[in-house]
Design a protein around this motif. Structure first.
Motif, PDB file in Angstrom:
ATOM      1  N   THR A   1       0.832  -1.201   0.000  1.00  0.00           N
ATOM      2  CA  THR A   1       0.000   0.000   0.000  1.00  0.00           C
ATOM      3  C   THR A   1       0.866   1.251   0.000  1.00  0.00           C
ATOM      4  N   GLY A   2       0.225   2.388  -0.162  1.00  0.00           N
ATOM      5  CA  GLY A   2       0.928   3.661  -0.157  1.00  0.00           C
ATOM      6  C   GLY A   2       1.082   4.217   1.245  1.00  0.00           C
ATOM      7  N   PHE A   3       2.091   5.077   1.430  1.00  0.00           N
ATOM      8  CA  PHE A   3       2.350   5.722   2.713  1.00  0.00           C
ATOM      9  C   PHE A   3       2.490   7.223   2.498  1.00  0.00           C
ATOM     10  N   VAL A   4       2.248   7.983   3.573  1.00  0.00           N
ATOM     11  CA  VAL A   4       2.371   9.438   3.482  1.00  0.00           C
ATOM     12  C   VAL A   4       2.674   9.981   4.872  1.00  0.00           C
ATOM     13  N   ASP A   5       3.415  11.092   4.920  1.00  0.00           N
ATOM     14  CA  ASP A   5       3.775  11.707   6.192  1.00  0.00           C
ATOM     15  C   ASP A   5       2.636  12.600   6.683  1.00  0.00           C
ATOM     16  N   VAL A   6       2.322  12.512   7.966  1.00  0.00           N
ATOM     17  CA  VAL A   6       1.219  13.283   8.556  1.00  0.00           C
ATOM     18  C   VAL A   6       1.424  14.787   8.371  1.00  0.00           C
ATOM     19  N   ARG A   7       2.681  15.251   8.358  1.00  0.00           N
ATOM     20  CA  ARG A   7       2.949  16.680   8.156  1.00  0.00           C
ATOM     21  C   ARG A   7       2.533  17.121   6.763  1.00  0.00           C
ATOM     22  N   ASP A   8       2.692  16.220   5.789  1.00  0.00           N
ATOM     23  CA  ASP A   8       2.279  16.529   4.420  1.00  0.00           C
ATOM     24  C   ASP A   8       0.761  16.415   4.253  1.00  0.00           C
ATOM     25  N   VAL A   9       0.155  15.506   5.016  1.00  0.00           N
ATOM     26  CA  VAL A   9      -1.312  15.401   5.008  1.00  0.00           C
ATOM     27  C   VAL A   9      -1.909  16.710   5.536  1.00  0.00           C
ATOM     28  N   ALA A  10      -1.325  17.247   6.614  1.00  0.00           N
ATOM     29  CA  ALA A  10      -1.788  18.518   7.177  1.00  0.00           C
ATOM     30  C   ALA A  10      -1.604  19.657   6.185  1.00  0.00           C
ATOM     31  N   ASP A  11      -0.451  19.686   5.520  1.00  0.00           N
ATOM     32  CA  ASP A  11      -0.181  20.714   4.508  1.00  0.00           C
ATOM     33  C   ASP A  11      -1.220  20.651   3.385  1.00  0.00           C
ATOM     34  N   LEU A  12      -1.593  19.439   2.988  1.00  0.00           N
ATOM     35  CA  LEU A  12      -2.591  19.280   1.929  1.00  0.00           C
ATOM     36  C   LEU A  12      -3.965  19.772   2.405  1.00  0.00           C
ATOM     37  N   HIS A  13      -4.296  19.554   3.673  1.00  0.00           N
ATOM     38  CA  HIS A  13      -5.563  20.075   4.217  1.00  0.00           C
ATOM     39  C   HIS A  13      -5.603  21.602   4.151  1.00  0.00           C
ATOM     40  N   VAL A  14      -4.495  22.250   4.517  1.00  0.00           N
ATOM     41  CA  VAL A  14      -4.464  23.724   4.490  1.00  0.00           C
ATOM     42  C   VAL A  14      -4.573  24.231   3.049  1.00  0.00           C
ATOM     43  N   LYS A  15      -3.919  23.559   2.122  1.00  0.00           N
ATOM     44  CA  LYS A  15      -4.046  23.932   0.705  1.00  0.00           C
ATOM     45  C   LYS A  15      -5.493  23.730   0.226  1.00  0.00           C
ATOM     46  N   ALA A  16      -6.094  22.609   0.621  1.00  0.00           N
ATOM     47  CA  ALA A  16      -7.479  22.318   0.217  1.00  0.00           C
ATOM     48  C   ALA A  16      -8.457  23.331   0.816  1.00  0.00           C
ATOM     49  N   LEU A  17      -8.092  23.898   1.958  1.00  0.00           N
ATOM     50  CA  LEU A  17      -8.937  24.875   2.631  1.00  0.00           C
ATOM     51  C   LEU A  17      -8.814  26.261   2.005  1.00  0.00           C
ATOM     52  N   SER A  18      -7.598  26.599   1.560  1.00  0.00           N
ATOM     53  CA  SER A  18      -7.321  27.990   1.188  1.00  0.00           C
ATOM     54  C   SER A  18      -7.280  28.262  -0.315  1.00  0.00           C
TER      55      SER A  18
END
Length: 341
Positions: free
Chosen positions: A221-238
């Motif tokens: 499966t794929g993996f991702v860093d939680v810090r990058d997940v958070a960064d993507l949330h802020v981008k998706a928000l703004s």
């Protein structure tokens, strides 16, 4: 006077939620964290401090529960945005399908209704790769166009993420009245834990390092860093172009559990000497799953390669995730730091 916009982050003590709050505070937003009880507010502050936040003047708390609709009215008051991460996970006491699905679906609808009534501009929903790739298989990478097919092989957690995300899109289409929605679908989330209370996905690393996992199931499966997940949330928000879109969060190629164990052994040396060196046959996992509900969840995915593409987030939002091995090692090193190994 500073005109800081306020973001409600639901499920405020969660792994992804804490990192979203860190990213928001670092980007100049005011943050209100929802908790089922204020008992955890000090733990949340402690975790944010561990993540580099030293001032809490832009942080507040609200009590709200996925099973209590009226609790969300006050929680969303005065907020321009919401990041909705709260949902039952395999790490909670949820056991049956209803334990997962009902609070996940109702919780999304409660939050969206309250958001609409409060004039919230945009909601970012934390869904999961579990809403993209289950109940089906393809030999090309999964994209945001794919949806989990709800058949008997889909475990309660993935089912709850699929049903709740579908409910969110339906609400926006039928009742949203101009309110915006963006969705983030993370793969297996790694990265540094902020306390000894951490996400269910990190259990994989803990079990490998402490010798509990004697052999690896054939899972890829794929993996991702939680810090990058958070960064993507802020981008998706703004970012305006994120409205109405889903974004898969994955870093690079899919890895097998055996490859994860090999990364730990290579980089951590003696500390990772208990990490497994062999794969277990599928028949053995199926046999053990009869007695172990957690193993039962992975049986439908044995031997399947769950590859995913984050091309959309990279191209449309300029997202730049760190490598998967960095995320895996950060998780391991933080577990060691908190004496979890």
């Amino acid at each position: 006077m500073e005109n800081k916009e306020t973001v409600l982050v639901t499920g405020g003590s969660g792994f992804i939620a804490c990192y979203c709050m860190i990213a928001l505070l670092n980007n100049g937003y005011k943050v209100r964290a929802s908790l089922r009880s204020l008992d955890k507010s000090e733990l949340v502050k402690q975790m944010l401090k561990e993540g580099g936040i030293n001032s809490f003047e832009d942080l507040s708390f609200a009590v709200a529960d996925l099973e209590n609709e009226t609790s969300w009215e006050k929680a969303v008051e005065g907020c321009q945005y919401i990041i909705h991460t709260a949902s039952p996970t395999p790490h909670t006491n949820a056991k049956t399908e209803e334990d997962f699905v009902i609070p996940a679906k109702n919780g999304v609808l409660f939050v969206l209704r309250a958001a609409k009534n409060a004039g919230v501009k945009r909601v970012v929903l934390t869904s999961a790769f579990g809403a993209v790739s289950y109940g089906t298989w393809k030999n090309t990478p999964y994209t945001e166009e794919d949806w989990t097919v709800l058949n008997d092989s889909v475990a309660p957690y993935q089912r709850s993420k699929t049903i709740s995300e579908r409910a969110a899109w339906d609400f926006i289409q039928n009742e949203g009245k101009g309110m915006e929605l963006a969705v983030v679908n993370p793969t297996t989330v790694m990265g540094p834990v902020l306390s000894d209370d951490y996400a269910h996905s990190i259990q994989i690393i803990k079990q490998m390092l402490n010798g509990e996992m004697k052999g690896c199931p054939k899972l890829i499966t794929g993996f991702v860093d939680v810090r990058d997940v958070a960064d993507l949330h802020v981008k998706a928000l703004s970012m305006p172009e994120a409205n109405g879109q889903r974004f898969i969060a994955v870093a690079g190629e899919a890895l097998s559990m055996l490859e994860v164990a090999a990364i730990l052994r290579k980089k951590l040396g003696k500390t990772a000497e208990k990490a497994p060196t062999k794969e277990l046959p599928n028949w053995l996992i199926r046999l053990l799953a009869v007695f172990n509900p957690r193993l039962k969840m992975i049986v439908p995915h044995l031997g399947l390669v769950k590859r995913a593409s984050s091309e959309k987030a990279i191209q449309q939002l300029g997202w730049k995730p760190r490598m998967a091995d960095e995320a895996i090692l950060a998780a391991a090193e933080s577990l060691i730091k908190f004496n979890q190994i």
